[in-house]
Each structure stands twice: as structure tokens, then as C-alpha cells.
Design an enzyme around this catalytic site. Sequence first.
Site, short mmCIF file in Angstrom:
data_model
loop_
_atom_site.label_atom_id
_atom_site.label_comp_id
_atom_site.label_asym_id
_atom_site.label_seq_id
_atom_site.Cartn_x
_atom_site.Cartn_y
_atom_site.Cartn_z
N LEU A 207 0.73 -1.61 0.08
CA LEU A 207 0.18 0.15 -0.19
C LEU A 207 0.98 1.40 0.27
O LEU A 207 0.01 2.48 -0.90
CB LEU A 207 -0.65 -0.05 1.14
CG LEU A 207 -1.93 -0.91 1.21
CD1 LEU A 207 -2.57 -0.89 2.38
CD2 LEU A 207 -3.41 -0.64 0.06
N GLY A 208 2.25 1.79 0.75
CA GLY A 208 3.22 2.59 0.53
C GLY A 208 4.03 1.91 1.02
O GLY A 208 4.44 0.90 1.97
N GLY B 125 7.35 3.64 3.35
CA GLY B 125 8.23 5.26 4.14
C GLY B 125 9.29 5.23 4.89
O GLY B 125 10.03 4.16 5.20
N GLY B 126 9.22 6.01 5.90
CA GLY B 126 10.63 6.04 6.34
C GLY B 126 10.56 5.18 7.33
O GLY B 126 11.33 4.94 8.00
N GLY C 18 8.80 1.88 7.29
CA GLY C 18 8.24 0.43 7.50
C GLY C 18 7.79 0.60 5.96
O GLY C 18 7.29 1.83 5.60
N THR C 19 7.40 -0.14 5.10
CA THR C 19 6.43 -0.90 4.13
C THR C 19 4.92 -1.27 4.79
O THR C 19 4.76 -1.92 5.53
CB THR C 19 6.74 -2.01 3.37
OG1 THR C 19 8.12 -1.61 3.31
CG2 THR C 19 6.10 -2.04 2.41
N VAL C 20 3.55 -0.60 4.48
CA VAL C 20 2.52 -1.26 4.44
C VAL C 20 2.14 -2.28 3.70
O VAL C 20 2.03 -2.02 2.18
CB VAL C 20 1.59 0.06 4.42
CG1 VAL C 20 0.70 -0.46 5.50
CG2 VAL C 20 2.10 0.66 5.94
N LYS D 105 1.48 -3.27 8.95
CA LYS D 105 2.97 -2.35 8.77
C LYS D 105 4.05 -3.32 8.99
O LYS D 105 4.59 -3.61 10.17
CB LYS D 105 3.26 -1.39 9.62
CG LYS D 105 4.28 -0.52 9.09
CD LYS D 105 3.87 1.08 10.14
CE LYS D 105 5.08 1.89 10.28
NZ LYS D 105 5.46 3.32 10.85
N ASP E 248 5.15 12.43 13.91
CA ASP E 248 5.37 12.92 12.27
C ASP E 248 4.08 12.84 12.05
O ASP E 248 3.41 12.16 10.83
CB ASP E 248 5.62 11.10 11.93
CG ASP E 248 6.65 11.47 10.21
OD1 ASP E 248 6.70 12.83 9.82
OD2 ASP E 248 6.64 10.30 9.79
#
Length: 653
Positions: A332-333, A335-336, A338-340, A354, A452
Site C-alpha cells: 500500500l505504501g 515510508g521512513g 516501514g512498508t505497509v 506495517k 510525524d
Amino acid sequence: MPVANILLLQGQVRVMSYIASMCHNRSTTTFLDLAGTPFTVSEKENVFTVVGVDTLGLMAGTRQSAIYVIGCQTEESSPKNLAAVEGCTGVGCCQVALSSNVSYQQFSFGNSTSDRNISAIDDKRHCRYAMVVEADKFKFRTAYLNTTTFWDEHNGEVPIILNWAVGNKTCDAAKKDAASYACRSSNSECINSTSGLGYLCNCSEGYKGNPYLHDGCQDINECALSPSPCPGRCVNRRGSFYCRRRGLSHSGTMILSIGISVVIVILAIAITCSYLTRERRKLANIKERYFRQHGGLLLLEQISTGQGTTFTIFTEAELMEATDQFDDKNVLGRGGHGTVYKGTLKNGILVAIKRCISMTDEQRRKEFGKEMLILSQVNHKNIVKLLGCCLEVEVPMLVYEFIPNGTLFHFIHGVSGCCDAPFSTRLQIAHESALALDYLHSCASPPILHGDVKSSNILLDDKYSAKVSDFGASIVAPTDESQFVTLVQGTCGYLDPEYMQTCQLTDKSDVYSFGVVLLELITGKKALNLEGPESERSLSVSFLCALKEGRLMDVIDDHIKGEENVGMLEEVADLAKQCLEMAGENRPAMRDVTERLGRLSRVTHHPWMQRDPEEMESLLAVREPSVDGVEMVSTTFLTMERTVGRGLLEFGR
């Protein structure tokens, strides 16, 4: 008690135990108390037995302070039926298995119908017996019912089996104390007792004798056995033997070859199984270490006390199955933190999983379980619900509820952007996001700092309601200076300048980041644009410059510019400016931001503000006389509309 046999290798002893009886001229009750001894009555080899016509026998027993009673009642039958009875089937004799190895037992007889139905003469011919007896040593005969034959034949005693063991330590613990270690023979081995505490000693394979004596285990001469274990010449060795192949026939050679092949196959299978077992145990130990390291024991303790009851601890296998082995098609995405992944649990529920990148901070790792428990108890409609976590991996995985419409970042800056989204929708998203942050700062116990805040960490559900997510950088609000973080985390473009200088994350740091999100909503621009001119790379800097120079409308998104929105756009811009103050103490609290956005949102939803401009024109316009045949429309309705809008705004305040 007379000892009949000592079963050395089995850890048992056969003794003679008294029989409880009730006759017309004699009555005996017995009990056996083994408390404080290494002996217990074996439940496997013994059975509780009652003999007699229509007799109820009871036995009370104890095992490690637990008390239980078992009973057995025989059936009353005619002499004709008794003559056909074979074995202890319930007619004249019944048996009940013991439920555990007991250290105390006592027998008694209960009331039965024979006390009322059998005459005094018949009663003199009947005796009743109750006992625990070794099952293999007892065989029922009908003659036991009418006379004292049973008592006389057994001399009032029956054999029972008692379990015993050495000490109350395991083999590993006992070997550490050489002085008290009971396996004295050099060719002996220790085995943990299966009947309770303690251990037993056995001679090693290829030896026999008494392992409790020095040199008690002697070599077995297999070659002296009949028949010989070898087809040819047998050579004895200590603990084993071997067969010489000299003189073997063709058939003997074939047999030997086949035997060697079978042994090799068995050894290969055994080695493979041993390796797999060791690797499986190693993996289990690693998972257990990670589980403890990430605070799993604290989570389990808190859940067992009633806290976080809706929080689930998932296994790695469950989450791998839910995400198709974490296939890239389910991403799904990234980021800084982790990965979802999108996943589907066994019950069909869609979730967002996540996988964090790393947890190098030892203090953060120790407090992870406590923070997960706090987040599991956060219950707010505008915060993504944390359903559970997986702790048996090196880096923990978090399981959230699935939100279908993606992030606010894609809503604003995606291919289609939010050009069609009215100002009221943007204001609603800002208000709901502020509600979530205010809840974390003011209502959560203890308070939580998000750390964040950005548009990519705000999700939108199917009704475009905001859901704040991603607590990878979140911390529990510090209570003293020793608890402040020492490493700056966050996303460029949203970071609080004061936080970058002091490394002290506060609630006002979240306020600054939220101010940047407000700018994204009203300008439609990214927080950081490295491809643009240097003066426009930072959205907050370019906005403050435009505001200072009186060019606010130059940076506002064209799709929400309008005479009817000017007043409220100025209000939102002023609020964003206050959130972006360099000094945190000059910024408003999240509670104040929420209240101001709430007032503005209520104004945009007021019926007067929902009027179609053309309808408002038809209602409020004052028509001027025509000039050259063209009818002029007065600007009176515009003036009235602005007046009404400002009045509603003041009312909202």
C-alpha cells in the site's frame, strides 16, 4: 509392608497391601499413607476393586494436597446369573481405574440395598471387600462372594505396585552434585522420572546389572546368547559386538549388504530428522527471544489483567498468509518507518500490516510492548485503530484497520488531485485531523506525541473522513528532561525548527507539522518541492513570505478562491501562520486549533453558505434600469452575501 519385588529399571516396587472387608463377624478398614516418602501408588498398574453382592466401596485419595474420592458399586444378581459370570464385569465385582498417582488412600463402604434386602442368615454368608490391587495379579471368582474364601486365599493381602524415584531433581540438576548422584556405575545413564519428581538410573545399552552400584553394570556377552546374533563368527566387545564376514556365503553377503544399506538409510533419516528438529527448536528459541525483547511478556500480563482485551498478538505465519508471503502486489505504501501491506485475515477482515524497518534504540525496544498496549487502547473515530501486532520477529509488525481511500497526500497531489474538492471538504478533513491530534495530546492516558504529522500519514475512509495513522515515530509525552529523544525523526518540510535545534519533541512540534498540512489543503502544493525555484521549495517559507507581502491569494489554490471564501481563507491562513511560529510557546495548543477549525467548518455548512450563487443572485439582486436595452444587475447581492458570510463567521466565533 512386605516387599515382594523391586523392579529396579522401571522405578517400581511390588508390596503386599491389606484388604478392607466387612463380614457379619469381622470388619476391617485400611489406609495407606505414603506422604513424606519417595513412593506413590501407580495409577497405570493398579485398579480400585470392590467384591461383594450389591456392595458400594469408596476410596479417598490425595495427590500433592489434591483430594479426590472414587467409588464402585456391584450389581445384585441371582445365583443362576452369578454362576455364568466370568471376570470382574460389575456383577459381584467392579473395578475403577485410578485417576492419578496417589500418596494416600483410605477405604470404606457405603450403604447399599443389601443392607435392607438380605436376611440375617444370608448376610452371614456374604462378605464385602475393597482394595487397590495390581491389575495383572487379580482374577475374580464367584466363590469369593459366599464365603471367606477370598480372604483366606489371599491371607488378607493383595499385591500393589508403587512408583519410586531418586530425590526430587532432574537429571541435569542431579549430575551437578557428584556426591549425591545415584547413578554410580560408569556404564549407566540417567532418565527423568515419568511419574513425578526425581530420576532413575539404567544401564547403558549393551550392559546389564545394578546401575546404583559401582561397576554394577556389566557387559552383556551377546556372542554367548542362543541363537547367536551373527551368521558367522561373533566377536564380543564392551557394550557391543560385531560379526566377522570371513566365510560368509553369497546369501550371507547379500544379507549383510542389505543390512548395511538399511542402516545407512536409517542413519540418514535420523540425521535429517535431528537436524530439522534442532533447526525448528532453534527457530522457536529465536522467536521467543524476539517476543521477550519486544515486550511480549508485558503485553500478555496486561491483557490477562483485563487491559487491551481487543488487542491481538498475531504469529508471523498468520501475517504471511494474510499478505501472500508479503507479495509486492499487496504493498500500500513505503515510508521512513516501514512498508505497509494490504492483507486479509482468515475471518475475511481486511487489514493494513506495517513491517517496520528497524529498532536500533535499546530503550525504545524495551518500551515497545508498553507503547503498543497504550496505542491499542486509543479509541477515537479519527485515529486508525491498532488491532494487534506480531512480536516473534526481529522487527515487530503492526496490524491496523484497513482504510480504503488512501492518503491525504495522494488526495491533494495525486494524478487527479483535489481540484474538485470544495473548500468545505478540505476544512472538514483539517478539522477531523486536528480532533485526532487533540485527543492524543489531551485525552490519551498518558498523552501521546505523534512525532510525524504529515499528509501521507492521514488516511481517508470511504466517506473522506480523516484517520490519523503511522505512530512509528510516536512517543509517550516525556515527564522530565531525561526522557526527551536524542535523535531527530520526522519528514523534511514538516519538521519543527525548534525540535531540530533542541531535539526535544513536544506537543507544539505536532502543531507546527499540522500547520504545514493546513497549507497543503488550501494551496494544493507540496510541503517540499525540490524541483521548483529556491524561493518556493519550502511551502511554509513561501507562504509566510507571501503573507508578509500581502500576496495571500497568489498562493491559494485557484479552485477554492471565491468572493464567498475570502474571509474564511484569511482565517485559515492566519491559523496556519500561528501554527508555524518559530517559537513553540507562541503556537496555539491543538485544542485551540481544533476549536477554531470547528467554528469555521460549522460556518461552511450553514444553510446560508450552501446557497447556489445564481440562486442567491436571483433572491438578493436589485435590478437597475436598462441602458441601451441591457438590464444591469446591481452588486447589492454581492455586498449582502459578504455581509452574511462575515456575520456567520463572527457568530461561529
